[in-house]
Structure formats: C-alpha cells, structure tokens
Design an enzyme around this catalytic site. Structure first.
Site, PDB file in Angstrom:
ATOM      1  N   SER A  20       0.688  -1.372  -0.202  1.00 30.69           N
ATOM      2  CA  SER A  20       0.429   0.424   0.146  1.00 30.69           C
ATOM      3  C   SER A  20       0.969   0.978  -0.382  1.00 30.69           C
ATOM      4  O   SER A  20       2.019   1.511   0.863  1.00 30.69           O
ATOM      5  CB  SER A  20      -0.974   0.255   1.216  1.00 30.69           C
ATOM      6  OG  SER A  20      -0.695   0.096   2.936  1.00 30.69           O
ATOM      7  N   CYS A  21       0.061   2.206  -0.753  1.00 30.77           N
ATOM      8  CA  CYS A  21       1.242   3.586  -0.918  1.00 30.77           C
ATOM      9  C   CYS A  21      -0.252   4.846  -0.242  1.00 30.77           C
ATOM     10  O   CYS A  21      -1.219   4.601  -0.223  1.00 30.77           O
ATOM     11  CB  CYS A  21       1.632   4.055  -2.107  1.00 30.77           C
ATOM     12  SG  CYS A  21       0.707   4.092  -3.002  1.00 30.77           S
ATOM     13  N   PRO A  22       0.687   6.121  -0.141  1.00 30.19           N
ATOM     14  CA  PRO A  22      -0.226   6.910   0.448  1.00 30.19           C
ATOM     15  C   PRO A  22      -1.236   7.269  -0.437  1.00 30.19           C
ATOM     16  O   PRO A  22      -2.400   7.018  -0.323  1.00 30.19           O
ATOM     17  CB  PRO A  22       0.881   8.457   0.588  1.00 30.19           C
ATOM     18  CG  PRO A  22       1.689   7.593   0.665  1.00 30.19           C
ATOM     19  CD  PRO A  22       2.181   6.411   0.435  1.00 30.19           C
TER      20      PRO A  22
END
Lengths: 151, 526
Positions: B8-10
């Site tokens: 996951s990433c921002p």
C-alpha cells in the site's frame, strides 16, 4: 475506454529542466493543453504535495510524479524523456525518463484498474527500455496503449 | 517457499502496484511463490485464507496501516516500506527467506489469536518486546474485564446499588449470593441482580490468571500457558493481585522458555512440551509465588490500593490530569497504553467499593481518551477553512470514534500536523481527566465511550468533563492552526473558489456541458 490513457500529444521527447518541479510543470502543461486537467496550477500543487511526502524517483533513472486530484478529468499518463537528467530523489542518480500519472479524485474502478496495470508495467525494465528507445511520440503512445491493459 | 504480501502507498495508484509487481517478479526469479494483496485505490481483493494458511512467511510493503493485519498473526513477517519493495524487491525477498529460516515466531496453532507479530529482527529492543508481551496479556484480559465489569454494573442497576436493602445479596459473602440464585425468582429484580453480579464476579476471577497466562504464552508459546495461568491463580490466592499476575506471567514464561530449550535425548523430546515443561515450570512458579515473592507482592498491592484510596481532593485531580495528559499524548501509542493499562489493572483489584478510586481512575482515563477525536471533529466544524477536505471527512468519522472512546480517531490529524494537534490533545485530555476526578465520576467498564453511560457513576459530571475537555482541545488546535498557513489547505481553498465559480457558470450555461469535475471529493494527496 472511450479516452485513451495516452496520446502522442502527451509525450515530450526532449525536456530540459533544472529541477523536478520544472520538469513536472512541462508535462502538466501538456495535460492542460489536451484538456485532461481543468486547472494546471491546482494539479501541480497536488503533485507537489504528493512528491513532498516521499520522493518518487526509482532506481534505473525513472521519476514518477503522480497524484489523485479533483482537477483531473480522465486518468492520464504523460511521458517525458529528459536527456540531461533531472533529480527525482532516487538513490542512484537523476531520472531521464518521467511518467506523470494523473488520476481523478473520484475515479471509478475501471479507471483505477488501468492505472494499477500501468504501475505494474513500469516495474519491468523491458517496458521502460522500449520507451527510451522509441523513435517518436507516436511510438511511445502506441507502446503504452498496447502494453497497458487492465488485468 | 510461499509468501503472501500486502502493499500500500499514500496515493494508492502507483507504488502499491509497482511494489506488488516487483515482489512477484523477484519471487519468481528466486524460485518462490509470492501472492500479493494490493491495498490501493482500485480496491483490494483480500487474499484467500487458504493461501495465507499455506504461506511460509509474510511481507508487508505498506506505508499505510495493513488492513486486517491479524489474518497474518503468528507467521514470520518482514515489515518494509513500500519504497524498499519497489527499489530492491530481491533484497526484500531475501529478508523474508531469512525470516522463515529463523523459524516460527509464535503459535500459529492458536489460529487468529492476536499474537503480536514478532519482528524478524530478534535483536528488537528489550523494551519493545517486554511491551509486546505485556500487551498480549492485557489484550486477552480486556474482554474479561468488559464482560465482567458490565455484568457487575448491571447487577447493581437491576438489584439496586444499596446492597444492604437486599438481604439475600451480600457483597462479601458469596454464599448468600449463591443462595439467592438457587432460589431464583424470575419476577424478582434482586434475583436477577444477584445472578448478573455473580456471573460478572466469576468472569472477574479470571482477570489475573488470564493476564499472567497470556504474558507467559507470548514469551514461551504454548508451554507457557500452564505456569502462567497457575501462577496468576496463585497470585489471586495470596492476594498479590495484578502485580503478582505480572510477576507470575514473566516468571512462568521465561521458565517454560528456558526448559523447552534444554537439550534432551530424542526419546524424551516428544513428552517435553506436554509433560515435562509444564510440570517443572509450574512447580517452580508455585514455589516462588507461594513461598518467595507472593507475600511481598501482596503487601505492595495492599499498599498501592491504600495509596490510591487515600488520595483525595487535589491529589486525585492531579492524578486525573496526569493520566489524561498521557492518554492525549500519543493517541493509542505506548504512553497512552501505559495510562490505559494502569486503569484497567485497577479494575481487577478484588472487593472494590462502589466509589473506589480505581473506578474513578477508569472514568478519568476513558473521558480523556475520548477528547482528542471529538475535539478534532468539533474543530473541523467550527473552523472549516483551517482543514483540508480529507480532514473534514475524517472529522465526521471522528465524532463516532471519539464517542466510542477510540483515541486513534485523532491520528489522521496528528499525523499531518503533530506540533499543533498533539499539544491541543494533551491539554484537552488532561483537563477532562482532572475534571472527572473533581466531579466524582466512576466507571466499571474498561471501554465503550458514551455507550456505557448507564454504567457511569455521576454520568452528568462525566459528560461535562468530556465536553469541556473537547472544547478546550478544539480551541487550542484552532488557535495553533491559525498561526501560519498550511499550503495544502490554501491551495485547496483556491481550487474550491474556482470550482464554485465553474459551478455557478454551469448553472447558467446550457445543459449538457457539465464539467466532469463537479464533485467536491477530497483530493487524495494525503
């Protein structure tokens, strides 16, 4: 997909820029000219905010500015080649190949799947190399359109 | 080997998927199978539980909190940022292989039990590991506190607080309670009260053994359970309370761990975990708890209880302020957990009076823990322009989170602007904690927010404390945020003005030319 992810107008083969902000700005202007973003400055601010969280430079000379933004009308990729290189915060030096990903803030599933599939392609060196060696903007757009299909 | 991974990433559009692809490729190149769950904005298809069960190890390449992390409990895990997976996926795979080779970390046999996901790095700080062991014990204890505490409180509500009016129900004599239940009269509120009280009391009897048992379990895996539980029960018997339980948990855990590592002949090895380790470790724990440290700990416990109950007036308010400030300091982090654990441990003290200080401490801690999310929610309503779109959305959720005593609801605000949000949170939470003490509120349940209001002594005072604390924290955060400008907020405000202008134009323009960006969805840059 009614609107393609990329068209030849969204490819810049010869970017000269002193820093990543200037390089990104040139690509954003392509998006604005193609009507893919409603407000170039607003979108640029969103990209900058994302970049400030964590630099998007990747090993292998790739910069990957991107944002989800309400100024974006359709999911879009702009590709830029920077022969002299521009720093995107990657550990191994400046980026010579830029991908600007613009995603609408309220994108539906299909749109976002296209972008997910694009991101997966970006990891493959063969995909990046083919874009680096493409002779013209048409070829770049064609490679992306051919390779990026929703999984 | 087989691995499962979560990425996951921002922003959720690029790195999430790049990391997934890179891990799959690197895994394949090294001859491993990697199945990835991408927790990105295109939605995530949860991993098949069978795939997770079959996996040898787990890779978290996540910059956001991993959703439903407990699915992976008990497996060797490496936790790297998303960027590391994109930049050096083969290195991450190598780390994961090393983690698997280092051996299992906790009992997968216990299924979905929230065993703290032990970091591979067995050199993790001693403090961190002690905290994880402790929190494992406390996390297993809390449901007992909740069920028992609420049943007891309901017993008082149904049967009447003035227990002397109920000749069949005497707090000190369990026998009369049992008699009241034996002659159970379905129409008698005293019978129901006695039943609830007795059931809750029985649940409470498990608190210290469960605490000790699961501390030992976290340290030594299943061989730790017996010495831990038995040691905890002995702590209750000798009156050493939760301090004794803590001691028994650590003693039992380390004894079991030590014994299970003995080098023994092959023939004996089979009976080590089921017979020898529990037998020896339990005997030694029994000896130590009964003969050596039980009495001193009991004396210490009595001293602590006496000290708490001796606190009055200004000292009590100061204790409330201190605990409140701790609750607001890191919103669910270690300092917050220390204050919370202190309060919950207090509830497990046997034979507390209705207005015991322990109950007041619990009330102060809960009130303080509700303040930060409520204050952020309030601030986003009264001063919209100081917050981003995303924060205003979070503000709506924060009302409910705060009302339910989930301090973590304020984390989205604190994460982006800690220097302004945390001081406000500390000040407001401390005020609420002190006010609860000053207004004599009590609480028998360990959790629940406004939903356990009927179980709160002097609920009006409690509400006043929460509301005042919230208003104070909101005022402070608004004041701090008014100093200097936030570039993201400013940019969004300009964008809003432009969008508004566009919408006005659209309203007057011919139909069919609506711009595609009419929605006011937050720009997901955070």
């Amino acid at each position: 997909m009614s609107t393609p992810l990329i068209t030849p107008e969204l490819v810049a083969l010869d970017i000269e820029a002193s820093d990543r902000d200037a390089a990104t700005r040139q690509l954003v202007e392509l998006l604005a000219a193609a009507g893919r973003v409603t407000d170039a400055e607003g979108f640029l601010a969103d990209v900058r905010a994302r970049e400030a969280q964590m630099a998007t430079g990747m090993p292998g000379g790739v910069g990957l500015p991107h944002a989800r933004s309400e100024h974006v009308t359709v999911p879009t990729l702009a590709v830029g080649r920077v022969p002299a290189g521009v720093d995107f915060g990657a550990p191994d030096g400046p980026a010579t190949l830029l991908f600007l990903i613009a995603a609408p803030a309220s994108g539906d599933g299909d749109h976002l799947k296209i972008l997910a599939s694009l991101a997966r392609r970006l990891v493959h060196p063969s995909f990046r190399d083919s874009l680096r060696s493409a002779p013209d903007a048409e070829t770049v757009a064609e490679i992306v359109t051919r390779e990026v299909v929703p999984s | 080997m087989k691995f499962v991974a979560v990425t996951s990433c921002p922003t959720g559009i690029a790195h999430t998927y790049m990391a997934a692809e890179a891990l799959e490729q690197a895994g394949r190149a090294a001859g491993h199978e990697v199945v990835v769950e991408t927790q990105g904005s295109a939605g995530s298809d949860p991993l098949d539980p069978a795939v997770i069960a079959a996996a040898d190890g787990v890779i978290f390449a996540a910059d956001l909190e991993v959703k439903d992390r407990e699915r992976f409990a008990g497996k060797p895990t490496v936790d790297v940022g998303v960027k590391k997976a994109v930049h050096d996926a083969p290195g991450v795979i190598g780390q994961a292989v090393a983690a698997v080779e280092a051996g299992p970390v906790a009992a997968p046999a216990a299924g979905a039990a929230p065993v703290p996901a032990t970091k591979v790095d067995s050199g993790a700080g001693v403090g961190t590991r002690v905290r994880q062991w402790l929190m494992t014990g406390i996390s297993y204890m809390i449901p007992f506190v909740a069920a028992g505490g609420i049943l007891i409180a309901l017993g008082f509500m149904v049967g009447g607080y003035d227990v002397t009016d109920l000749p069949t129900v005497e707090l000190d004599g369990g026998v009369t309670l049992v008699e009241a239940i034996r002659n159970f009269d379905i129409t008698s509120s005293a019978s129901w009260g006695a039943l609830l009280f007795q059931t809750g009391g029985t649940a409470f009897g498990f608190l210290v053994p469960v605490l000790a048992g699961f501390i030992a379990y976290a340290i030594a895996d299943r061989p730790g359970l017996v010495p831990g539980f038995v040691g905890g029960a002995i702590a209750v018997t000798v009156g050493a309370g939760f301090l004794g339980g803590l001691a028994a948990g650590f003693l039992g855990g380390f004894l079991a761990l030590w014994i299970s590592r003995w080098k023994v002949p092959r023939g004996v090895r089979g009976v080590m975990p089921v017979v020898v380790t529990p037998l020896l470790s339990t005997f030694v724990v029994g000896l130590l708890m009964f003969v050596v440290i039980g009495q001193p700990l009991a004396a210490l416990m009595t001293g602590l209880t006496t000290w708490l109950n001796g606190l009055s007036g200004a000292n009590l308010v100061l204790l409330g302020v201190l605990l409140g400030a701790m609750m607001g300091f890191d919103l669910g982090g270690p300092v917050n957990k220390v204050a919370y654990s202190f309060a919950v441990a207090g509830l497990s003290t046997p034979n507390l009076a209705v207005d015991a200080t322990e109950y007041r401490v619990m009330a102060a801690v809960m009130a303080a823990g509700m303040v930060a999310p409520l204050a952020m929610a309030l601030a986003t309503v009264v001063r919209k322009r100081l917050f981003t779109h995303a924060e205003r959305e979070n503000g709506k959720a924060a009302w409910l989170l705060g009302a339910s005593f989930i301090s973590e609801g304020a984390i989205p605000f604190a994460a982006v602007d800690p220097l302004r949000v945390l001081p406000a949170s500390v000040v407001g939470s401390a005020a609420a904690g002190g006010l609860v003490m000053a207004l004599d509120s009590t609480l028998r349940a360990p959790h629940g927010g406004i939903w356990v209001l009927p179980l709160i002594g002097n609920p009006l005072g409690f509400l006043v404390a929460v509301v005042l604390g919230t208003v104070i924290a909101a005022a402070v955060v608004i004041a701090l945020k008014s100093i200097g400008t936030n570039s993201v907020v400013a940019a969004e405000r300009e964008a809003d003005a432009a969008a508004q202008a566009a919408e006005t134009a659209q309203a007057t323009a011919p139909a069919g030319q609506a711009p595609a960006t009419g929605t006011a969805r937050p720009a997901a840059t955070s």
